[in-house]
Structure formats: C-alpha cells, structure tokens
Design an enzyme around this catalytic site. Structure first.
Site, PDB file in Angstrom:
ATOM      1  N   LYS A  99      39.485  34.775  32.436  1.00 39.99           N
ATOM      2  CA  LYS A  99      40.336  35.199  31.312  1.00 39.99           C
ATOM      3  C   LYS A  99      40.639  33.923  30.527  1.00 39.99           C
ATOM      4  O   LYS A  99      41.783  33.570  30.268  1.00 39.99           O
ATOM      5  CB  LYS A  99      41.607  35.867  31.874  1.00 39.99           C
ATOM      6  CG  LYS A  99      42.460  36.584  30.849  1.00 39.99           C
ATOM      7  CD  LYS A  99      41.845  37.852  30.314  1.00 39.99           C
ATOM      8  CE  LYS A  99      42.711  38.436  29.216  1.00 39.99           C
ATOM      9  NZ  LYS A  99      42.083  39.514  28.453  1.00 39.99           N
TER      10      LYS A  99
ATOM     11  N   TYR B 273      48.253  34.244  43.959  1.00 37.00           N
ATOM     12  CA  TYR B 273      48.752  34.748  45.252  1.00 37.00           C
ATOM     13  C   TYR B 273      49.327  33.623  46.122  1.00 37.00           C
ATOM     14  O   TYR B 273      50.107  33.875  47.022  1.00 37.00           O
ATOM     15  CB  TYR B 273      47.638  35.460  46.030  1.00 37.00           C
ATOM     16  CG  TYR B 273      47.197  36.775  45.425  1.00 37.00           C
ATOM     17  CD1 TYR B 273      47.790  37.285  44.271  1.00 37.00           C
ATOM     18  CD2 TYR B 273      46.183  37.521  46.010  1.00 37.00           C
ATOM     19  CE1 TYR B 273      47.374  38.487  43.719  1.00 37.00           C
ATOM     20  CE2 TYR B 273      45.768  38.722  45.461  1.00 37.00           C
ATOM     21  CZ  TYR B 273      46.366  39.197  44.317  1.00 37.00           C
ATOM     22  OH  TYR B 273      45.942  40.390  43.777  1.00 37.00           O
TER      23      TYR B 273
ATOM     24  N   ASP C 100      38.807  41.841  31.582  1.00 36.07           N
ATOM     25  CA  ASP C 100      39.015  43.198  31.053  1.00 36.07           C
ATOM     26  C   ASP C 100      37.677  43.857  30.730  1.00 36.07           C
ATOM     27  O   ASP C 100      37.448  45.039  31.038  1.00 36.07           O
ATOM     28  CB  ASP C 100      39.961  43.194  29.840  1.00 36.07           C
ATOM     29  CG  ASP C 100      39.792  41.974  28.944  1.00 36.07           C
ATOM     30  OD1 ASP C 100      39.014  41.074  29.306  1.00 36.07           O
ATOM     31  OD2 ASP C 100      40.433  41.927  27.883  1.00 36.07           O
TER      32      ASP C 100
ATOM     33  N   ASP D 269      40.420  40.754  43.682  1.00 40.46           N
ATOM     34  CA  ASP D 269      41.126  41.788  44.433  1.00 40.46           C
ATOM     35  C   ASP D 269      40.987  43.127  43.707  1.00 40.46           C
ATOM     36  O   ASP D 269      40.610  44.159  44.287  1.00 40.46           O
ATOM     37  CB  ASP D 269      42.614  41.369  44.507  1.00 40.46           C
ATOM     38  CG  ASP D 269      43.418  42.190  45.483  1.00 40.46           C
ATOM     39  OD1 ASP D 269      42.838  43.048  46.155  1.00 40.46           O
ATOM     40  OD2 ASP D 269      44.644  41.967  45.570  1.00 40.46           O
TER      41      ASP D 269
ATOM     42  N   ASP E 255      38.114  46.457  44.509  1.00 44.90           N
ATOM     43  CA  ASP E 255      38.551  47.826  44.817  1.00 44.90           C
ATOM     44  C   ASP E 255      37.957  48.815  43.818  1.00 44.90           C
ATOM     45  O   ASP E 255      37.584  49.933  44.183  1.00 44.90           O
ATOM     46  CB  ASP E 255      40.089  47.923  44.799  1.00 44.90           C
ATOM     47  CG  ASP E 255      40.680  47.725  46.189  1.00 44.90           C
ATOM     48  OD1 ASP E 255      40.035  47.041  47.009  1.00 44.90           O
ATOM     49  OD2 ASP E 255      41.779  48.247  46.451  1.00 44.90           O
TER      50      ASP E 255
END
Ligand code: NAD
Length: 356
Positions: free
Chosen positions: A190, A135, A222, A246, A250
C-alpha cells in the site's frame, strides 16, 4: 526426527488425531511428543504457552499445531488468551515466513463460491511475513488522544513498521519459492499511502536484482483483494506483509472451497517450522466429529517436505488426499450433492487406507 504435537483447543484435538494417525502409517522414524497449548494449556498450567511447551517446540525439528481459541477466554487479559500462544511461538522461534498454498482440487471446483471456470486448476502460493508489521509494532495501546480529530477523547493506536532486513529476507524466500514454480512474484503493498510499504516496495525491487529469472510485479492491496476474486489464476506467488497477508490468505481460502482444505507452514531461517491448518479452533463445530481434517493432514505433508526432508512421503500424503476426494468422500464443509458425507475420523481413516 522429533515433532512437537500441539493439538490446542476446539477441533484442534480432533484434526490433529487424524494427522498423527496418517503420520504413524508412514514407515518413518518419527518421535512424536504431545504438549498442551492455548486454552488447554491455560486450564492445565495457567498460561497459553507454558515454558515446558515452548521448550519442547524449540528442541523439535518441527511443530504440528492444531488450533487455539474459544469464546469463553475472551474476557481474559490479552496476555493469557489462547491466541497469544501462536504469537509467542512465532516470536520465540523467529518463524517469519508463512507459506499458504491455495490449491483448488479438481473435485472441489463446485465447492468454491466463485464460478468453477475461475478456480479450476487454481494453484497459488501466498507468502506472508509473520513476525513484523502492525501486529507486533510498538508502541501500541489506549490513551487519551493528545491531538487528532477529537483531542481528549479515548483512543487506541498500533504501530506499523518494517525494517530493511525483515523485508529483504521475506523477499528472498518468495523469489526462491517462485523459482521452483512458474517464476512469477506479485508483491502486494500500500505504498501509495503508507511509508512502511514504500520501503517494502523499494526493498523488494532491490532484492529482485538477484533474481532476474523471476518476473516481479507490484500491486496495491485493495486491487489484489479485487483481483483475487476476479481472476485468481493470474497470480502465482504473492508476497506481502503480516496484516495484508492475513486478510488475503483467508480470502484465497474461499477460492478453494473451504478453509478446511488449507494447510500452512511458518518457517524460520533454520528451516524449523510450525505446521498448522489455516483455520481456527471452530468452537461452533467442536466435539461434533464433523471438522475437515484435510488441512491438517496436508500441513503434516508440508512438514515432511520443508522441515524433515521427506518429499516422497509428502507426495504420498498429497496423492492420498486427492484419492479420497476422487472417491467422493466429503466432510460437511465440502459436501455437495452426489458425494458421500463423512465425519472427521472416517476422513482420516480413508486417507490412511488410500496410503496403501
Ligand atoms: P475458525 O477458522 O475457527 O472458523 C470459521 C468458520 O470456518 C466456522 O464456521 C468453522 O466452523 C469453519 N471451519 C473452520 N475450520 C474448519 C474445518 N476444519 N472443517 C470445517 N469447518 C471449519 O475462525 P473463527 O470462528 O473466527 O475463530 C474461532 C476461534 O479460533 C477464535 O478463538 C479465534 O481466535 C481462533 N483462531 C485460531 C487460529 C489458530 O489457532 N491459528 C486461527 C484463527 C482463529
């Protein structure tokens, strides 16, 4: 104790009004000063984070933030869009540690999209690194592809990067937080594919040597996304990077019934913090008086605990929220048959009343 109150856009003004009402009920010496942010600030001063708002935020002990954004600003150049205010505040104040607790209140087990037995008693904490990763990484942009599958075609690119100190400090935050809970940390990465997250895994493992009383495991993102809906209670503290955090936070929000229930805190190394609900400005329901103010009220409780050293007052607010839920009061997002539907203001009033 000075608090910068930044309501923002959409439901931001409605939910902040309720949190302020709750704070004013407590017998604390709080100095609350309001300033515009996001689209509201763009309308008033031509910028989503005006100098005066940033100055107020910096000189305050804590920031109580509503939400920013509206589809009507989508055509503005990126630097002027409301969401830039949050990124600007995070960057200017070094708010690198984002705490997102996901707690499923007993009375809301049936509001979750998962089976009640999977979420009953759920209490996990996601700690998301907030000022690095893809980001914020440079370079980024659009260009004509110099190589790749379609050389000469238009392409866009971003840069994922983390430095050792950035990973070290968020890992320490996670281990310290775990010490106050059930002493388990899952680091999500990851590393099987990304160099950035191989460094992440290596550094978290090294920092763990200072926290041998805390159990650490590593999980690919994942798999973590899958486990969060398969057996969420297996987690306690999850620590991860900006983008994975992020998305996972959620996802976790839905375990608790509604995003309208989820508070969050973003702290810097001076314990100055920005406290906001995990949701956005919800333009679809703004102005209708139906937004759930509890995430914001619970964010105010986190503010009292983390930045203002008022744990007792924070406990009182959290107990009051549990009480109104036990009374069967529900905003539409958490409503189920047999409960009483209330609006934003009535929910805020009920919390004030429950505070005694
Ligand atoms: P959103 O979180 O605003 O809304 C998603 C859904 O959840 C909507 O259906 C909304 O009605 C519902 N919802 C959200 N908060 C609720 C509450 N308190 N009570 C009841 N229902 C609630 O996400 P979105 O629709 O993707 O984004 C809307 C705007 O908010 C966009 O401009 C986006 O950029 C912005 N945004 C801001 C923040 C922030 O200020 N921190 C975070 C996320 C999104």
């Amino acid at each position: 104790m000075k608090i910068a109150v930044l309501p923002g856009d959409g439901i931001g003004t409605e939910i902040i009004a309720e949190a302020v009402k709750v704070l004013k009920t407590l017998d604390l010496k709080l100095e609350l000063e309001t300033a515009p942010v996001g689209g509201a600030a763009y309308e008033a001063a031509g910028h989503p984070l005006p100098e005066s708002t940033l100055k107020l935020a910096k000189e305050s002990d804590a920031i109580l933030f509503g939400a920013v954004g509206d589809w009507k600003y989508d055509k503005l150049e990126r630097a002027l869009r409301p969401e830039q205010a949050i990124l600007g505040l995070r960057k200017a104040m070094g708010l690198f540690a984002n705490f997102r607790p996901a707690i499923c209140y007993e009375q809301l087990t049936h509001a979750s999209s998962l089976k009640p037995e999977l979420v009953a008693g759920l209490d996990i904490l996601i700690i998301r690194e907030l000022t690095g990763d893809i980001y914020f990484g440079q370079p980024r942009g659009r260009r004509t592809a110099p190589d790749g599958h379609f050389p000469g075609a238009e392409e866009a690119f971003d840069t994922m990067r983390y430095s050792r100190p950035e990973i070290e400090r968020i890992a320490r935050v996670a281990f310290e937080a775990a010490r106050k809970r059930s002493k388990r940390v899952t680091s999500v990465d990851k590393s099987n594919v990304l160099e950035t997250f191989q460094l992440w895994k290596d550094v978290v493992t090294e920092v763990h040597k200072d926290y041998q009383d805390v159990a650490l495991d590593h999980m690919y993102v994942d798999n973590a996304a899958m486990q969060l809906v398969k057996a969420p209670k297996a987690f306690d503290v999850i620590v991860t990077g900006n983008m994975f955090g992020d998305i996972l936070s959620d996802e976790a929000s839905m375990l608790t019934g509604s995003i309208g229930m989820l508070p969050s805190a973003s702290l810097n190394d001076k314990k100055q913090g920005l406290y906001e609900p995990s949701h956005g400005s919800a333009p679809d329901i703004a102005g209708k008086g139906v937004a759930n103010p509890l995430a914001t009220i619970l964010s105010a409780a986190m503010m009292l605990r983390f930045s203002l050293n008022q744990a007792e007052a924070a406990d009182r607010i959290e107990a009051a929220v549990k009480k109104v839920l036990a009374q069967g009061l529900r905003t539409p997002d958490i409503y189920s048959e047999g409960t009483t539907k209330v609006g934003t203001v009535q929910m805020g009033d009920a919390v004030v009343k429950a505070l005694g």
